[in-house]
Design an enzyme around this catalytic site. Structure first.
Site, PDB file in Angstrom:
ATOM      1  N   PHE A 106       0.817  -1.221   0.000  1.00 59.20           N
ATOM      2  CA  PHE A 106       0.000   0.000   0.000  1.00 59.20           C
ATOM      3  C   PHE A 106       0.849   1.270   0.000  1.00 59.20           C
ATOM      4  O   PHE A 106       0.343   2.353  -0.305  1.00 59.20           O
ATOM      5  CB  PHE A 106      -0.950   0.002   1.203  1.00 59.20           C
ATOM      6  N   LYS A 107       2.122   1.158   0.326  1.00 61.99           N
ATOM      7  CA  LYS A 107       2.951   2.362   0.385  1.00 61.99           C
ATOM      8  C   LYS A 107       3.122   3.031  -0.980  1.00 61.99           C
ATOM      9  O   LYS A 107       3.580   4.163  -1.067  1.00 61.99           O
ATOM     10  CB  LYS A 107       4.304   2.035   1.000  1.00 61.99           C
TER      11      LYS A 107
END
Ligand SMILES: *Cc1c(COP(=O)(O)O)cnc(C)c1O
Length: 433
Positions: A106-107
């Site tokens: 998700f980064k």
């Protein structure tokens, strides 16, 4: 929008300055002076909106005058240019999959948004910006990918030799161009120390423009709100908002969810799920915040003993413990429970969570046991292939390689080995001046 420092000793500033600096000069975190309220119409029509329109409307008030509308629209739409599907796993549990970006974690969203903002700001100034980042795994890949090919920005990533997974290492070291990987003969703590030292080195700061890409940067933190809006957009029972469970380490992601909530997003309750690093679950029990040294677990991206964004969580609710406690439940999940959860979810529901998602799933189960009528979404923050060494032995199967990785695993790694000495980093950086 103006930003103040949570330590209240630095001048108030705008988005541009906050994003360029990363941390406030008084070592506090930048925090928006007010939380934007989104209109009821926005939520009513959200199902009809494109994701880049949602992203733009959510972030625009926080960027303010720092970036003109057409540029910000472009940045927002490039940031969310992949899927964020909500997948049904169990009768009352859904997974919001945040791993469909280029580095499968998700980064990517925060890194893509921040890199494009800095790329825009660097056009307005002369000379290049050097982004320095130390990584224990996922951050480096997302930052490398986000900044790859961005004009005016060079990225220097420090990672501990032999201590990141082979997939993670390839993601850091195979890009080339403006991405420079330094393989440090030491630990993650050494990498972090060297980076911190460089930021305070006078000679370096005179000759170079250095900035950091870690999660305290508002340009990485605030766009994480998007996930929560995308979750709600896909939630069919709009009259009964979901409980949202967030696997947490530095608490940036969940704090972004809380900002979304304060803007009006319907969320019934939040679950802050941690691994054995349980300072926040303990805080909710005792009202005492006691930082601990980080413990190593199988959900290593959450091995944080003193979460830097915790102060933002307090700030959002004016440090009122009662309000926080009503809105958030926090659970710590052991490695043993995490492994058991991966096995069970795979066997019972044919769904394979990664260790971080599994921590959130296990916490969700604990919460639902006491709140039987609720329905929940857990954030699945990484693709299980990133942690195949943990996951594959549990299920006794190999995970098929996603297409985005088939190429990268065959590429040659390009990194420069250095000793864990501050001088080594300094001389490398000076050559870039
Ligand atoms: C970074 C990370 C987390 C923790 O997110 P925070 O914002 O630090 O709480 C959870 N899962 C994965 C896969 C991560 O990479």
């Amino acid at each position: 929008m103006r930003y103040y420092s949570t330590n209240k000793q630095s001048p108030v500033t705008d988005f541009k300055e906050a994003a360029i600096r990363g941390q406030a000069p008084d070592k506090g975190l930048y925090f928006p002076e007010n939380i934007n309220a989104l209109s009821p119409v926005f939520f009513k029509e959200i199902e009809k909106l494109q994701k880049d329109e949602i992203a733009y409307r959510v972030i625009a008030p926080y960027v303010g005058e720092s970036i003109p509308e057409d540029e910000l629209r472009r940045i927002a739409s490039e940031t969310v240019d992949f899927d964020f599907p909500l997948v049904k796993v169990d009768e009352d549990i859904y997974s919001l999959e945040l791993f469909h970006g280029p580095t499968l974690a998700f980064k990517d969203v925060g890194a893509r948004f921040m890199s494009r903002c800095l790329g825009y700001f660097s056009k307005e100034r002369s000379g290049k910006v050097i982004v320095l980042v130390a990584t224990s795994g996922d951050t480096g890949g997302a930052v490398a990918n986000g900044f790859y090919g961005v004009d005016g920005v060079e990225v220097v990533i420090l990672y501990p030799s032999g201590k990141v997974s082979s997939v993670q290492e390839k993601q850091l070291t195979t890009l080339g161009k403006n991405i420079h990987a330094l393989e440090v003969e030491g630990t993650f703590d050494d990498c972090q120390r060297m980076v911190k030292k460089a930021f305070t080195d006078e000679e370096l700061n005179q000759k170079l423009f250095l900035t950091s890409a870690n999660s305290i940067n508002v340009a990485r933190w605030l766009p994480q709100q998007f996930y929560y809006f995308f979750a709600y957009q896909q939630w069919s029972d709009k009259n009964n908002p979901p409980v949202v469970a967030v696997p947490s380490g530095n608490f940036g992601n969940i704090c972004a969810g809380l900002v979304a909530y304060r803007s009006g997003l319907p969320v019934k309750h939040f679950i802050a799920a941690t691994n054995a690093n349980d300072v926040v679950p303990s805080y909710f029990k005792t009202q005492l915040y006691t930082p601990q040294p980080a413990k190593a677990t199988i959900s290593n991206a959450m091995d944080v003993g003193d979460p830097s964004n915790f102060v933002r969580m307090l700030e959002l609710f004016d440090h009122e413990f009662g309000t926080l406690k009503n809105l958030i439940s926090s659970y710590s999940v052991s490695d043993e429970e995490t492994k058991q959860t991966i096995i069970e979810v795979y066997q019972q529901h044919k769904y394979l969570p990664d260790p971080h998602g599994a921590v959130a799933y296990a916490a969700t189960k604990k919460y639902l046991a006491e709140n039987k009528n609720d329905k929940a979404i857990f954030l699945e923050t990484a693709h299980p292939i990133k942690f195949y060494d943990v996951v594959e032995p549990l299920i006794g199967e190999t995970i098929p390689l996603p297409e985005s990785l088939t190429q990268i695993v065959n590429e040659q790694k390009k990194s420069k080995k250095i000793f864990a000495a501050d001088e080594e980093l300094k001389s490398f950086l000076l050559k870039m001046a």
